[in-house]
Design a protein around this motif. Structure first.
Motif, PDB file in Angstrom:
ATOM      1  N   LEU A 147       0.821  -0.969   0.016  1.00 13.38           N
ATOM      2  CA  LEU A 147      -0.242   0.112   0.004  1.00 13.38           C
ATOM      3  C   LEU A 147       0.880   0.977   0.056  1.00 13.38           C
ATOM      4  O   LEU A 147       2.117   1.319   0.339  1.00 13.38           O
ATOM      5  N   PRO A 148       0.294   2.252  -0.419  1.00 12.20           N
ATOM      6  CA  PRO A 148       1.134   3.571  -0.401  1.00 12.20           C
ATOM      7  C   PRO A 148       1.256   4.290   0.972  1.00 12.20           C
ATOM      8  O   PRO A 148       0.277   3.877   1.674  1.00 12.20           O
ATOM      9  N   VAL A 149       2.454   4.932   1.295  1.00 10.70           N
ATOM     10  CA  VAL A 149       2.513   5.937   2.227  1.00 10.70           C
ATOM     11  C   VAL A 149       1.512   6.964   1.874  1.00 10.70           C
ATOM     12  O   VAL A 149       1.854   7.751   0.898  1.00 10.70           O
ATOM     13  N   VAL A 150       0.665   7.455   2.848  1.00 11.39           N
ATOM     14  CA  VAL A 150      -0.063   8.740   2.694  1.00 11.39           C
ATOM     15  C   VAL A 150      -0.047   9.744   3.664  1.00 11.39           C
ATOM     16  O   VAL A 150       0.242   9.531   4.798  1.00 11.39           O
ATOM     17  N   MET A 151       0.599  11.087   2.992  1.00 11.25           N
ATOM     18  CA  MET A 151       0.998  11.925   4.154  1.00 11.25           C
ATOM     19  C   MET A 151       0.159  13.168   3.831  1.00 11.25           C
ATOM     20  O   MET A 151       0.201  13.758   2.566  1.00 11.25           O
ATOM     21  N   ASP A 152      -0.707  13.721   4.722  1.00  8.19           N
ATOM     22  CA  ASP A 152      -1.741  14.777   4.533  1.00  8.19           C
ATOM     23  C   ASP A 152      -1.077  15.943   5.312  1.00  8.19           C
ATOM     24  O   ASP A 152      -0.477  15.602   6.635  1.00  8.19           O
ATOM     25  N   GLY A 153      -0.913  17.144   5.024  1.00  5.69           N
ATOM     26  CA  GLY A 153      -0.253  18.248   5.748  1.00  5.69           C
ATOM     27  C   GLY A 153      -1.343  19.454   5.910  1.00  5.69           C
ATOM     28  O   GLY A 153      -1.696  19.918   4.520  1.00  5.69           O
ATOM     29  N   ARG A 154      -1.424  20.292   6.884  1.00  9.45           N
ATOM     30  CA  ARG A 154      -2.047  21.405   7.079  1.00  9.45           C
ATOM     31  C   ARG A 154      -1.455  22.357   8.002  1.00  9.45           C
ATOM     32  O   ARG A 154      -1.151  21.823   9.046  1.00  9.45           O
ATOM     33  N   ILE A 155      -1.117  23.605   7.576  1.00  6.72           N
ATOM     34  CA  ILE A 155      -0.333  24.299   8.279  1.00  6.72           C
ATOM     35  C   ILE A 155      -0.637  25.808   7.833  1.00  6.72           C
ATOM     36  O   ILE A 155      -1.094  26.159   6.611  1.00  6.72           O
ATOM     37  N   GLY A 156      -0.807  26.710   8.928  1.00 11.19           N
ATOM     38  CA  GLY A 156      -1.196  28.011   8.593  1.00 11.19           C
ATOM     39  C   GLY A 156      -0.432  29.007   9.677  1.00 11.19           C
ATOM     40  O   GLY A 156       0.002  28.409  10.940  1.00 11.19           O
ATOM     41  N   SER A 157      -0.044  30.170   9.339  1.00 15.17           N
ATOM     42  CA  SER A 157       0.352  31.271  10.448  1.00 15.17           C
ATOM     43  C   SER A 157      -0.284  32.599  10.187  1.00 15.17           C
ATOM     44  O   SER A 157      -0.654  32.949   9.180  1.00 15.17           O
ATOM     45  N   VAL A 158      -0.027  33.362  11.177  1.00 13.42           N
ATOM     46  CA  VAL A 158      -0.512  34.695  11.215  1.00 13.42           C
ATOM     47  C   VAL A 158       0.844  35.540  11.894  1.00 13.42           C
ATOM     48  O   VAL A 158       1.357  34.953  12.898  1.00 13.42           O
ATOM     49  N   ARG A 159       1.189  36.496  11.056  1.00 11.56           N
ATOM     50  CA  ARG A 159       2.374  37.452  11.616  1.00 11.56           C
ATOM     51  C   ARG A 159       1.733  38.913  11.724  1.00 11.56           C
ATOM     52  O   ARG A 159       1.289  39.593  10.627  1.00 11.56           O
ATOM     53  N   ILE A 160       2.012  39.595  12.814  1.00 17.09           N
ATOM     54  CA  ILE A 160       1.866  40.993  12.739  1.00 17.09           C
ATOM     55  C   ILE A 160       2.893  41.656  13.394  1.00 17.09           C
ATOM     56  O   ILE A 160       3.713  41.216  14.259  1.00 17.09           O
ATOM     57  N   SER A 161       3.335  42.557  12.432  1.00 19.54           N
ATOM     58  CA  SER A 161       4.400  43.486  12.730  1.00 19.54           C
ATOM     59  C   SER A 161       4.040  45.038  13.019  1.00 19.54           C
ATOM     60  O   SER A 161       3.259  45.476  12.232  1.00 19.54           O
ATOM     61  N   GLN A 162       4.354  45.489  14.207  1.00 22.58           N
ATOM     62  CA  GLN A 162       4.064  46.904  14.694  1.00 22.58           C
ATOM     63  C   GLN A 162       5.165  47.676  14.773  1.00 22.58           C
ATOM     64  O   GLN A 162       5.789  47.511  15.826  1.00 22.58           O
ATOM     65  N   PRO A 163       5.529  48.760  14.181  1.00 21.94           N
ATOM     66  CA  PRO A 163       6.583  49.579  14.538  1.00 21.94           C
ATOM     67  C   PRO A 163       6.220  50.622  15.805  1.00 21.94           C
ATOM     68  O   PRO A 163       5.251  50.982  15.953  1.00 21.94           O
ATOM     69  N   LEU A 164       7.268  50.364  16.776  1.00 21.32           N
ATOM     70  CA  LEU A 164       7.295  51.093  18.033  1.00 21.32           C
ATOM     71  C   LEU A 164       7.919  52.644  17.895  1.00 21.32           C
ATOM     72  O   LEU A 164       7.673  53.532  18.515  1.00 21.32           O
TER      73      LEU A 164
END
Length: 730
Positions: free
Chosen positions: A286-303
Motif C-alpha cells: 500500500l502507498p504511504v499517505v501524508m496529509d499536511g495542514r499548516i497556517g500562520s499569522v504574523r503581525i508587525s508593529q513599529p514602535l
C-alpha cells in the motif's frame, strides 16, 4: 515513523578535469518559432548572494558576507533550473549537505557537516519550528536557507549540523505564472502561482499557489500522486502595522522504496543491482499517505523608527498512513544487520495508520537598533512558546516469509495489530536574545543566548503496560562571534557556540535506569572563516570543529558498551565519549560575460573518540563521506542570448557501511546537463523552456549507506533520467 522500533526507515574518486568540461555542455532546447527572444538570466542553483540576509540567523537584515556564520540561500527558481522538486535533492547543490536516509516515497532526511538533521527540531518555516516528518512541497516557497553548524542559539534543542528554514511566497504586484513539467518515466505536473495587490495604496495583497502531479518515476511499483494548495495575504494599516496570514494544504500518496543491504559479508556491486528495482512489490503493498495542514499569522508593529514588535504564530497538523512490505535482516543466519548471502531477506508486513502529529508555535519578539553611547546595537529579544504532540495507534509489524532481491515471490499479508507505538507530548518556553555590537568602523562583536525550559512526556500505546515517562529540563545555549571587515565586501570572523539535545532512557525492563532523563547532550562548535564579495567573484572559506557527546547502552554489571541488552543482562544508557567532526568548507562563484560558475567543497574528518569500546574509537561514522564536491555552470550562448546551457557535477567520497567493520561504498561522480530558453511572447508575457538529463553517463553506484536501528542499508544512484518543463509568466 511510528516508533523507534518501526521498520520503515526513511530515505532515496577525485573529479577529472574532463568532467568539468563536459558539465558545460547540454542538449539544446527546440527553437522558439517566430516569438521574440528574451535574454536568459544567468542563475546558479544553490548560490547564496553575499548581499542577501539570512533570516534564520536571527540577526535581521545583516548581509551574509558580514555574518560570522556559514549559510547558503537557495531560491526556488534556481531549483527549477536543476529540476529539483524535493528537499532530498538539495545535496546536489551544496557540499556541506549530504544524504541521510532519503527513501523515495517517504520524507527526506539531510546531514549537514556529517550530522543528521532531526526532522522534529532542525526545520523552520519563516523562522518558526515545524515538524518535517512529512513530504514538504516547494511550490509555495520563495527560498531555502541552510544554516550550517551548531544551532542552539536559533533552535534551543536540535542536532548540531545546522537548520533548514523555508520562506513562504508572499503577495506582490501582478504575479501570474503557470508551469507544466514532465519527468521520465511518466511523471507529469502542473502548477499555478497568481497574486496581486489592491487598494489605493496597494494596502491589500493576496497570492495563491496550487500544484498537482502524477508520480510515475523510473523506480518500479512506485506510482502515486501529489497536490498542494496554498494562499497568502497581507494587510498594511496606518501606523505601519502589517498583518500577514498564510495557509497551506498538501497530500502525497506513493509507495515507498526500501533500501538494499549487504549480502552476508559482501558489499554487492552497484553494477549488479537494477536501481529501478523496488523491494516493496507485494500485491498487497500500500502507498504511504501524508496529509499536511499548516497556517500562520504574523503581525508587525513599529514602535519607533528603529524598533518594531513582531507577534508570529503557527499551527501544523500532519496525518499519515505508513505502510510497506519491509525487508529486514536474515533470520536464517541469525543476523538482522543485513540480508542473507544468497540475496534473500525476511519480509515484514508493516502498517501504522492514522498517525497524527501536531505542532504549535508562537513567538513574540522586539527587533531593532539602538545606541549606548558610541556603541551601535542591532538586537532581537523574544519569547517562543511551542507545543508538540504525536498520536499513534497500535501497528502491524509481522513476519510474512522470505523474499529475494533476485526474484519476485508473492507472500500472504498479515495486517494484525501486534505491535505498540509511543505517544509523545512536549511543551517548551524559550527566551532568546541576539545582539550585534558595532565596536568600530571595521570591528563587530556578536552575542546571543537562548534559554529553554522544556517538559516532555511519553506513553506506550499498550493499554495494560503504558510505561509512562515525564521530565523537565532547563537548558541554556550561548553563542559568541567576532568579525572584522577587511575591505569592501570582505570580512574575517571567529565564532563559538553550543547546541543542545535532550532525551530520556526508554522505560523498558532491560534498562537499569529506565525512564530517567539524561543530562542534556551539549555539543560545541568553534568556527573561523573568511568571506569576500565583489561584482564578479564571491568566495568564502570556513574551518570548523564540532564535538558532540554520545550516549550508549553499557552493561550495568561491567560498563562495557553492547549492541543489545535484556532484562536478564540489563544495561544503563550513559555518556560514552563523543563524535568529533572537524572540517574545511570552501565555496566560490565567478561571473564574467556569458559565464557563471559556482563550486563548493567540504573535507571532513569525522571520528568517534573516548568510547569505552576501543573498536569504535577512531572510526569514520557510517554514511558520512570524507570528501564532497559540488559544481554548477551556466553559459549564455553569445549567438543566441535567449539560450543558457547548464551543467552540474556531484562528487562524494566513500561511505562506511558498518560502525566497526571496514566495509565502505566506493566514491562516485554524477554529471547532470540542462538548458533554459526564454521567449518574450508580448508585453508582460514570457515563456521559459527547460530541458535536461540527470546522471548523463547512467552511472551505477551506491549513493548512500545509512546504518539505522542496527541494520545496514544501501541506496543506489537513480538511473539516467530526462526531464522537461515550460514556465509561462503572463
Amino acid at each position: 515513523m511510528a516508533s523507534i522500533q518501526s521498520p520503515h526507515h526513511r530515505k532515496r574518486g577525485a573529479l577529472h578535469p574532463l568532467a568539468l568540461a563536459a558539465a558545460t555542455l547540454c542538449a539544446l532546447a527546440s527553437g522558439a518559432g517566430h516569438a521574440q527572444e528574451e535574454p536568459a538570466r544567468i542563475t546558479i542553483s544553490g548560490r547564496a548572494s553575499a548581499a542577501q540576509a539570512v533570516g534564520v540567523s536571527g540577526f535581521g537584515d545583516v548581509p551574509l558576507w558580514r555574518l560570522p556564520i556559514s549559510a547558503t540561500v537557495i531560491r526556488t527558481d534556481q531549483l527549477a533550473d536543476a529540476a529539483i522538486t524535493g528537499l532530498g535533492d538539495l545535496t546536489r547543490l551544496d557540499a556541506g549537505a549530504t544524504d541521510a536516509y532519503n527513501a523515495p516515497g517517504y520524507w527526506n532526511q539531510l546531514a549537514v557537516r556529517g550530522f543528521t538533521l532531526d526532522n522534529r527540531f532542525n526545520y523552520r518555516r519563516d523562522g518558526l519550528p515545524i515538524n518535517a516528518e512529512t513530504v514538504i512541497g516547494l511550490d509555495n516557497k520563495q527560498a531555502l536557507e541552510l544554516l550550517k553548524g551548531a544551532s542552539g542559539l536559533q533552535a534551543g534543542t536540535s542536532a548540531p549540523g545546522g537548520l533548514l528554514n523555508l520562506t513562504v511566497k508572499r503577495p506582490k504586484v501582478a504575479q501570474r505564472s503557470a508551469m507544466l513539467g514532465w519527468q521520465q518515466d511518466g511523471t507529469l505536473g502542473a502548477a499555478i502561482d497568481i497574486g496581486d495587490r489592491a487598494g489605493a495604496q496597494g494596502e491589500l495583497g493576496w497570492r495563491i499557489n496550487a500544484s498537482a502531479s502524477r508520480l510515475d518515476p523510473s523506480t518500479h511499483n512506485a506510482q502515486g500522486h501529489r497536490w498542494l494548495w496554498a494562499a497568502a495575504g497581507d494587510l498594511r494599516l496606518s501606523g505601519g502595522t502589517l498583518i500577514e496570514a498564510e495557509l497551506e494544504l498538501s497530500r502525497q500518496s506513493q509507495p515507498s522504496t526500501p533500501g538494499f543491504s549487504l549480502l552476508g559479508d559482501r558489499l554487492p556491486s552497484a553494477d549488479s543491482i537494477d536501481p529501478r528495482l523496488n523491494l516493496n512489490r507485494q500485491p498487497w503493498s500500500l502507498p504511504v499517505v501524508m496529509d499536511g495542514r499548516i497556517g500562520s499569522v504574523r503581525i508587525s508593529q513599529p514602535l519607533s523608527a528603529d524598533v518594531q514588535l513582531v507577534a508570529h504564530g503557527m499551527r501544523q497538523r500532519l496525518d499519515s498512513d505508513d505502510r510497506i512490505a519491509f525487508p529486514f535482516g536474515c533470520s536464517a543466519a541469525e543476523d538482522y544487520s543485513r540480508y542473507c548471502a544468497d540475496g534473500s531477506f525476511d519480509l515484514y508486513d508493516f502498517r501504522s495508520e492514522n498517525e497524527r502529529r501536531t505542532s504549535d508555535a508562537f513567538d513574540l519578539s522586539l527587533q531593532g537598533r539602538a545606541a549606548t553611547g558610541s556603541l551601535q546595537h542591532q538586537f532581537n529579544l523574544g519569547l517562543l512558546f511551542t507545543r508538540y504532540a504525536t498520536r499513534l495507534g497500535r501497528q502491524a509489524y509481522n513476519w510474512v516469509g522470505v523474499g529475494s532481491i533476485y526474484q519476485d515471490e508473492a507472500l500472504d499479508p498479515d495486517p494484525s495489530l501486534t505491535d505498540d507505538s509511543t505517544n509523545r507530548r512536549e511543551r517548551t518556553v524559550e527566551l532568546h536574545l541576539q545582539d550585534s555590537l558595532t565596536l568600530s568602523d571595521t570591528l563587530t562583536a556578536w552575542a546571543g543566548l537562548r534559554h529553554s525550559r522544556l517538559h516532555r512526556e511519553s506513553r506506550y500505546t499498550h493499554p495494560d503496560d503504558p510505561r509512562p515517562t515525564a521530565y523537565a529540563q532547563s537548558l541554556s545555549t550561548p553563542w559568541l562571534g567576532l568579525s572584522r571587515q577587511l575591505g569592501t565586501g570582505s570580512s574575517a570572523y571567529l565564532s563559538w557556540g553550543q547546541g543542545m539535545e535532550s532525551e530520556v532512557v526508554p522505560n523498558r525492563a532491560r534498562y537499569a535506569n529506565a525512564g530517567q532523563a539524561l543530562p542534556a547532550l551539549k555539543s560545541r562548535q568553534l568556527e573561523a572563516g573568511y568571506k569576500s564579495s565583489s561584482r564578479s567573484l564571491d568566495w568564502r572559506v570556513a574551518a570548523f570543529d564540532i564535538r558532540r557527546p554520545v550516549w550508549s547502552d553499557l552493561l550495568a554489571a561491567t560498563g562495557v558498551p553492547v549492541d543489545g541488552c535484556s532484562s536478564s543482562a540489563p544495561c544503563r544508557r550513559a555518556a560514552d565519549g563523543a563524535a568529533r567532526h572537524q572540517g574545511l568548507e570552501a565555496e566560490a562563484e565567478w561571473r564574467s560575460g556569458p559565464w557563471a560558475l559556482r563550486g563548493s567543497a567540504m573535507a571532513l574528518h569525522a571520528r568517534r573518540e573516548g568510547s569505552a569500546d576501543s573498536q569504535a574509537n577512531g572510526k569514520q561514522p557510517t554514511n558520512v563521506p570524507a570528501l564532497s564536491l559540488k559544481a554548477q555552470a551556466a553559459w549564455q550562448v553569445p549567438a543566441l542570448p535567449a539560450l543558457a546551457l547548464l551543467g552540474f557535477i556531484t562528487h562524494e567520497g566513500r561511505r562506511q557501511v558498518l560502525p566497526k567493520e571496514q566495509i565502505a561504498t566506493p566514491g562516485w561522480t554524477r554529471i547532470d546537463l540542462g538548458a533554459r530558453y526564454s521567449q518574450r511572447l508580448g508585453a508582460g508575457t514570457s515563456l521559459v523552456w527547460r530541458a535536461g538529463v540527470d546522471n548523463l553517463a547512467n552511472r551505477r553506484a551506491w549513493k548512500e549507506a545509512p546504518f539505522q536501528y542496527g541494520h545496514a542499508y544501501l541506496y543506489p544512484l537513480a538511473p539516467r533520467t530526462f526531464h522537461a518543463s515550460a514556465h509561462l509568466n503572463f
